[in-house]
Design an enzyme around this catalytic site. Structure first.
Site, PDB file in Angstrom:
ATOM      1  N   GLY A  12       0.714  -1.160  -0.029  1.00  0.00           N
ATOM      2  CA  GLY A  12      -0.046  -0.054  -0.087  1.00  0.00           C
ATOM      3  C   GLY A  12       0.756   1.304  -0.100  1.00  0.00           C
ATOM      4  O   GLY A  12       0.502   2.252   0.484  1.00  0.00           O
ATOM      5  N   ASN A  14       1.624   3.160  -2.398  1.00  0.00           N
ATOM      6  CA  ASN A  14       0.778   4.092  -3.571  1.00  0.00           C
ATOM      7  C   ASN A  14      -0.517   4.580  -3.002  1.00  0.00           C
ATOM      8  O   ASN A  14      -0.799   5.661  -3.052  1.00  0.00           O
ATOM      9  CB  ASN A  14       0.555   3.546  -4.515  1.00  0.00           C
ATOM     10  CG  ASN A  14       1.864   3.324  -5.692  1.00  0.00           C
ATOM     11  OD1 ASN A  14       2.659   4.400  -5.842  1.00  0.00           O
ATOM     12  ND2 ASN A  14       2.245   1.912  -5.967  1.00  0.00           N
ATOM     13  N   ASN A 121      -5.277   2.360 -13.419  1.00  0.00           N
ATOM     14  CA  ASN A 121      -4.548   1.204 -13.034  1.00  0.00           C
ATOM     15  C   ASN A 121      -3.212   1.881 -13.020  1.00  0.00           C
ATOM     16  O   ASN A 121      -2.537   2.682 -13.841  1.00  0.00           O
ATOM     17  CB  ASN A 121      -4.787   0.184 -13.891  1.00  0.00           C
ATOM     18  CG  ASN A 121      -3.745  -1.098 -13.124  1.00  0.00           C
ATOM     19  OD1 ASN A 121      -3.791  -1.379 -12.191  1.00  0.00           O
ATOM     20  ND2 ASN A 121      -2.893  -1.514 -14.076  1.00  0.00           N
ATOM     21  N   HIS A 123       0.722   0.760 -13.278  1.00  0.00           N
ATOM     22  CA  HIS A 123       1.585  -0.574 -13.930  1.00  0.00           C
ATOM     23  C   HIS A 123       3.006  -0.176 -13.819  1.00  0.00           C
ATOM     24  O   HIS A 123       3.386   0.946 -14.089  1.00  0.00           O
ATOM     25  CB  HIS A 123       1.192  -1.158 -15.316  1.00  0.00           C
ATOM     26  CG  HIS A 123       1.772  -2.287 -15.646  1.00  0.00           C
ATOM     27  ND1 HIS A 123       1.574  -3.483 -15.201  1.00  0.00           N
ATOM     28  CD2 HIS A 123       2.964  -2.364 -16.408  1.00  0.00           C
ATOM     29  CE1 HIS A 123       2.496  -4.534 -15.925  1.00  0.00           C
ATOM     30  NE2 HIS A 123       3.174  -3.680 -16.405  1.00  0.00           N
ATOM     31  N   ASP A 164      -3.897  -4.821 -18.163  1.00  0.00           N
ATOM     32  CA  ASP A 164      -3.132  -3.830 -18.619  1.00  0.00           C
ATOM     33  C   ASP A 164      -3.316  -3.219 -20.045  1.00  0.00           C
ATOM     34  O   ASP A 164      -2.483  -2.583 -20.551  1.00  0.00           O
ATOM     35  CB  ASP A 164      -1.501  -4.444 -18.368  1.00  0.00           C
ATOM     36  CG  ASP A 164      -1.059  -4.757 -17.285  1.00  0.00           C
ATOM     37  OD1 ASP A 164      -1.492  -4.152 -16.203  1.00  0.00           O
ATOM     38  OD2 ASP A 164      -0.554  -5.702 -17.173  1.00  0.00           O
ATOM     39  N   GLU A 193       6.188   6.287  -9.102  1.00  0.00           N
ATOM     40  CA  GLU A 193       4.960   5.789  -8.849  1.00  0.00           C
ATOM     41  C   GLU A 193       3.989   6.664  -8.213  1.00  0.00           C
ATOM     42  O   GLU A 193       2.843   6.890  -8.350  1.00  0.00           O
ATOM     43  CB  GLU A 193       5.005   4.247  -8.360  1.00  0.00           C
ATOM     44  CG  GLU A 193       5.435   3.353  -9.446  1.00  0.00           C
ATOM     45  CD  GLU A 193       5.392   1.781  -8.833  1.00  0.00           C
ATOM     46  OE1 GLU A 193       5.083   1.391  -7.597  1.00  0.00           O
ATOM     47  OE2 GLU A 193       5.841   0.697  -9.531  1.00  0.00           O
TER      48      GLU A 193
END
Length: 209
Positions: A12, A14, A121, A123, A164, A193
């Site tokens: 977690g 991010n 999302n 990636h 993706d 990120e």
């Protein structure tokens, strides 16, 4: 301020970047994390949500389907069951957008229709390279190094039901340097990120919700 759900599977970090930004910005933050949803019951991200006072829910196949049904179910059946439960929770918490921040289950079924262009999302590579089934976490960084790439990074994209897949919104790049390991490459990408997930969430709220 729009309600979002943050979907997680692991540590977690991010999610923490999103929590920190929301706390720093206060009333001027364009989003509010209404719920954190994890497909793993032991994800440390759940502790982060608890510490921040954010409701959390678990949607592992076992918790959603029951142990026996989950054991007998196919991968697609598990995906649908988890996706349908996530959809139900998003409706319950009046969620307007969904952020996959280290979420490993491929969403499918009705949630993709109901939240079309409202799911993003993160990636850990520069899509369309190094995406698809099996490309997550250190597997991605190992593949990047094995391919002899000169750069890597992360991607924020819209979710369309393909693993993706979906329109690319943001990419952050970092160099691959001599002697890199999956761990050292990850350490270089991780701060990017954290920036990208916040930028991507703000973009989702401002442009798509």
């Amino acid at each position: 301020m729009k309600n979002i759900a943050v979907l997680v599977s692991g540590g977690g970090t991010n999610l923490q970047a999103l929590i920190d930004y929301q706390m720093e910005q206060g009333g001027s933050c364009p989003y509010r994390i209404a719920v954190v949803i994890s497909d793993h019951k032991d994800a440390f991200a759940l502790e982060r949500a608890k510490k921040a006072g954010i409701p959390s829910e678990i949607t592992s196949p076992y918790s959603v389907m029951g142990a026996e049904a989950a054991k007998a179910a196919s991968r697609e059946e598990k995906r649908i069951a988890v996706s349908d439960r996530v959809l139900s929770l998003c409706k319950q918490y009046q969620v307007q957008g969904i952020v996959q921040a280290g979420w490993l289950t491929v969403l499918s079924g009705k949630i993709i229709e109901d939240y079309s262009d409202k799911i993003i999302n993160l990636h850990p590579a520069l899509l369309p390279k190094f995406g698809g089934v099996g490309m997550w976490g250190h597997h991605v960084h190992e593949a990047v190094l094995a391919a002899g790439e000169k750069e890597s990074g992360c991607t924020i994209h819209l979710v369309n039901g393909d693993c993706d897949g979906g329109k690319i919104l943001i990419q952050k790049k970092v160099p691959v340097v001599a002697g890199d390991t999956p761990d050292s490459l990850y350490e270089r990408i991780a701060p990017e990120e954290h920036k990208a997930i916040v930028e991507g969430t703000c973009l989702l709220v401002d442009k798509y919700i």
